[in-house]
Design a protein around this motif. Structure first.
Motif, PDB file in Angstrom:
ATOM      1  N   GLY A   1       0.801  -1.212   0.000  1.00 27.71           N
ATOM      2  CA  GLY A   1       0.000   0.000   0.000  1.00 27.71           C
ATOM      3  C   GLY A   1       0.837   1.265   0.000  1.00 27.71           C
ATOM      4  N   GLY A   2       2.135   1.122  -0.255  1.00 30.68           N
ATOM      5  CA  GLY A   2       3.002   2.291  -0.313  1.00 30.68           C
ATOM      6  C   GLY A   2       3.349   2.885   1.045  1.00 30.68           C
ATOM      7  N   ARG A   3       3.220   2.112   2.097  1.00 32.17           N
ATOM      8  CA  ARG A   3       3.545   2.611   3.445  1.00 32.17           C
ATOM      9  C   ARG A   3       5.046   2.492   3.673  1.00 32.17           C
ATOM     10  NH1 ARG A   3      -1.138   3.218   6.494  1.00 32.17           N
ATOM     11  NH2 ARG A   3      -2.964   2.329   5.482  1.00 32.17           N
ATOM     12  N   MET A   4       5.639   3.605   4.101  1.00 32.21           N
ATOM     13  CA  MET A   4       7.080   3.664   4.277  1.00 32.21           C
ATOM     14  C   MET A   4       7.417   4.486   5.517  1.00 32.21           C
ATOM     15  SD  MET A   4       9.887   5.519   1.888  1.00 32.21           S
ATOM     16  CE  MET A   4       9.840   7.066   2.766  1.00 32.21           C
ATOM     17  N   VAL A   5       8.336   3.971   6.324  1.00 31.93           N
ATOM     18  CA  VAL A   5       8.831   4.706   7.487  1.00 31.93           C
ATOM     19  C   VAL A   5      10.324   4.439   7.633  1.00 31.93           C
ATOM     20  CG1 VAL A   5       6.609   4.534   8.695  1.00 31.93           C
ATOM     21  CG2 VAL A   5       8.404   2.877   9.188  1.00 31.93           C
ATOM     22  N   PHE A   6      10.967   5.273   8.416  1.00 31.66           N
ATOM     23  CA  PHE A   6      12.375   5.085   8.759  1.00 31.66           C
ATOM     24  C   PHE A   6      12.459   4.545  10.177  1.00 31.66           C
ATOM     25  CE2 PHE A   6      12.301   8.429   5.580  1.00 31.66           C
ATOM     26  CZ  PHE A   6      13.358   8.093   4.746  1.00 31.66           C
ATOM     27  N   CYS A   7      13.498   3.768  10.453  1.00 39.73           N
ATOM     28  CA  CYS A   7      13.676   3.218  11.795  1.00 39.73           C
ATOM     29  C   CYS A   7      15.147   3.252  12.192  1.00 39.73           C
ATOM     30  CB  CYS A   7      13.147   1.785  11.847  1.00 39.73           C
ATOM     31  SG  CYS A   7      13.116   1.087  13.508  1.00 39.73           S
ATOM     32  N   GLU A   8      15.436   3.911  13.294  1.00 41.06           N
ATOM     33  CA  GLU A   8      16.775   3.936  13.887  1.00 41.06           C
ATOM     34  C   GLU A   8      16.792   2.893  14.990  1.00 41.06           C
ATOM     35  OE1 GLU A   8      20.589   4.577  14.848  1.00 41.06           O
ATOM     36  OE2 GLU A   8      19.599   5.482  13.127  1.00 41.06           O
ATOM     37  N   VAL A   9      17.750   1.973  14.941  1.00 38.63           N
ATOM     38  CA  VAL A   9      17.845   0.893  15.924  1.00 38.63           C
ATOM     39  C   VAL A   9      18.970   1.207  16.902  1.00 38.63           C
ATOM     40  CG1 VAL A   9      18.156  -1.590  16.251  1.00 38.63           C
ATOM     41  CG2 VAL A   9      17.009  -0.735  14.193  1.00 38.63           C
TER      42      VAL A   9
ATOM     43  N   GLY B   1      17.964   1.357  25.934  1.00 33.62           N
ATOM     44  CA  GLY B   1      18.312   2.506  26.763  1.00 33.62           C
ATOM     45  C   GLY B   1      19.182   3.553  26.095  1.00 33.62           C
ATOM     46  N   GLN B   2      19.745   3.243  24.952  1.00 35.69           N
ATOM     47  CA  GLN B   2      20.605   4.208  24.259  1.00 35.69           C
ATOM     48  C   GLN B   2      19.759   5.143  23.401  1.00 35.69           C
ATOM     49  OE1 GLN B   2      23.352   2.591  21.376  1.00 35.69           O
ATOM     50  NE2 GLN B   2      24.835   4.208  21.772  1.00 35.69           N
ATOM     51  N   LYS B   3      20.134   6.387  23.355  1.00 39.68           N
ATOM     52  CA  LYS B   3      19.429   7.403  22.571  1.00 39.68           C
ATOM     53  C   LYS B   3      20.240   7.741  21.320  1.00 39.68           C
ATOM     54  CE  LYS B   3      16.282   7.814  25.690  1.00 39.68           C
ATOM     55  NZ  LYS B   3      15.150   6.924  25.524  1.00 39.68           N
ATOM     56  N   PRO B   4      19.585   8.258  20.286  1.00 37.11           N
ATOM     57  CA  PRO B   4      20.317   8.675  19.086  1.00 37.11           C
ATOM     58  C   PRO B   4      21.322   9.788  19.400  1.00 37.11           C
ATOM     59  CG  PRO B   4      17.961   8.528  18.631  1.00 37.11           C
ATOM     60  CD  PRO B   4      18.135   8.389  20.122  1.00 37.11           C
ATOM     61  N   ARG B   5      22.413   9.783  18.653  1.00 39.44           N
ATOM     62  CA  ARG B   5      23.427  10.836  18.781  1.00 39.44           C
ATOM     63  C   ARG B   5      22.837  12.156  18.278  1.00 39.44           C
ATOM     64  NH1 ARG B   5      25.983   6.988  15.701  1.00 39.44           N
ATOM     65  NH2 ARG B   5      26.235   8.524  14.056  1.00 39.44           N
ATOM     66  N   PRO B   6      23.443  13.275  18.623  1.00 38.11           N
ATOM     67  CA  PRO B   6      22.901  14.572  18.193  1.00 38.11           C
ATOM     68  C   PRO B   6      22.688  14.683  16.672  1.00 38.11           C
ATOM     69  CG  PRO B   6      24.499  14.925  19.910  1.00 38.11           C
ATOM     70  CD  PRO B   6      24.560  13.459  19.575  1.00 38.11           C
ATOM     71  N   LEU B   7      23.632  14.204  15.870  1.00 36.68           N
ATOM     72  CA  LEU B   7      23.454  14.271  14.418  1.00 36.68           C
ATOM     73  C   LEU B   7      22.267  13.404  13.989  1.00 36.68           C
ATOM     74  CD1 LEU B   7      24.221  15.232  11.613  1.00 36.68           C
ATOM     75  CD2 LEU B   7      25.916  13.378  11.512  1.00 36.68           C
ATOM     76  N   GLN B   8      22.122  12.239  14.606  1.00 39.05           N
ATOM     77  CA  GLN B   8      20.981  11.379  14.293  1.00 39.05           C
ATOM     78  C   GLN B   8      19.667  12.062  14.675  1.00 39.05           C
ATOM     79  OE1 GLN B   8      22.405   7.958  16.507  1.00 39.05           O
ATOM     80  NE2 GLN B   8      22.712   6.832  14.591  1.00 39.05           N
ATOM     81  N   GLU B   9      19.639  12.724  15.817  1.00 36.68           N
ATOM     82  CA  GLU B   9      18.440  13.465  16.236  1.00 36.68           C
ATOM     83  C   GLU B   9      18.102  14.554  15.217  1.00 36.68           C
ATOM     84  OE1 GLU B   9      16.266  12.977  18.494  1.00 36.68           O
ATOM     85  OE2 GLU B   9      17.190  11.861  20.121  1.00 36.68           O
ATOM     86  N   HIS B  10      19.133  15.205  14.715  1.00 35.86           N
ATOM     87  CA  HIS B  10      18.937  16.245  13.701  1.00 35.86           C
ATOM     88  C   HIS B  10      18.331  15.656  12.429  1.00 35.86           C
ATOM     89  CE1 HIS B  10      19.609  19.911  11.433  1.00 35.86           C
ATOM     90  NE2 HIS B  10      20.265  19.200  10.523  1.00 35.86           N
TER      91      HIS B  10
ATOM     92  N   ARG C   1      11.158  14.066   9.842  1.00 33.99           N
ATOM     93  CA  ARG C   1       9.813  14.308  10.376  1.00 33.99           C
ATOM     94  C   ARG C   1       9.245  15.628   9.852  1.00 33.99           C
ATOM     95  NH1 ARG C   1      11.009  12.007  16.481  1.00 33.99           N
ATOM     96  NH2 ARG C   1      10.560   9.818  15.960  1.00 33.99           N
ATOM     97  N   ALA C   2      10.102  16.634   9.698  1.00 37.41           N
ATOM     98  CA  ALA C   2       9.647  17.921   9.159  1.00 37.41           C
ATOM     99  C   ALA C   2       9.172  17.784   7.709  1.00 37.41           C
ATOM    100  CB  ALA C   2      10.762  18.960   9.255  1.00 37.41           C
ATOM    101  N   LEU C   3       9.695  16.796   7.009  1.00 37.40           N
ATOM    102  CA  LEU C   3       9.272  16.528   5.641  1.00 37.40           C
ATOM    103  C   LEU C   3       8.010  15.655   5.594  1.00 37.40           C
ATOM    104  CD1 LEU C   3      12.746  15.851   3.991  1.00 37.40           C
ATOM    105  CD2 LEU C   3      11.248  17.823   3.593  1.00 37.40           C
TER     106      LEU C   3
END
Length: 93
Positions: free
Chosen positions: A41-49, A53-62, A68-70
């Motif tokens: 159905g054309g559904r597409m998302v991105f996933c950061e693994v 407990g680990q959070k994305p690095r600042p560049l990854q957050e950016h 998301r802004a797009l």
């Protein structure tokens, strides 16, 4: 749990749900999410693994904020228990 193990579980469950979990690489544009999840159905998302407990690095957050802004959905996966919920959310109308 190692990141690779979590990523392999994601790939397996996405495939079992009829989708693809493609490794997303973007030369000369660092910090992009690890996987591009594609469903019927054309559904597409991105996933950061991440390891639990680990959070994305600042560049990854950016990069996540840019996507998301797009208007793209971006998930940050750090627990195997999240996989089913992510897949259900992608597949629901």
């Amino acid at each position: 749990m190692r990141e690779k193990t979590l990523e392999q579980k994601l790939i397996k469950e996405v495939r079992q749900s009829g989708g693809l979990a493609l490794k997303f690489l973007s030369p000369n544009f660092n910090g992009v999410p690890d996987r591009l999840l594609l469903f019927p159905g054309g559904r597409m998302v991105f996933c950061e693994v991440k390891v639990p407990g680990q959070k994305p690095r600042p560049l990854q957050e950016h990069r996540i904020a840019q996507l998301r802004a797009l208007g793209f959905k971006v998930y940050v996966l750090d627990d195997v228990e999240q996989i089913g919920g992510i897949i259900n959310e992608i597949q629901s109308p």
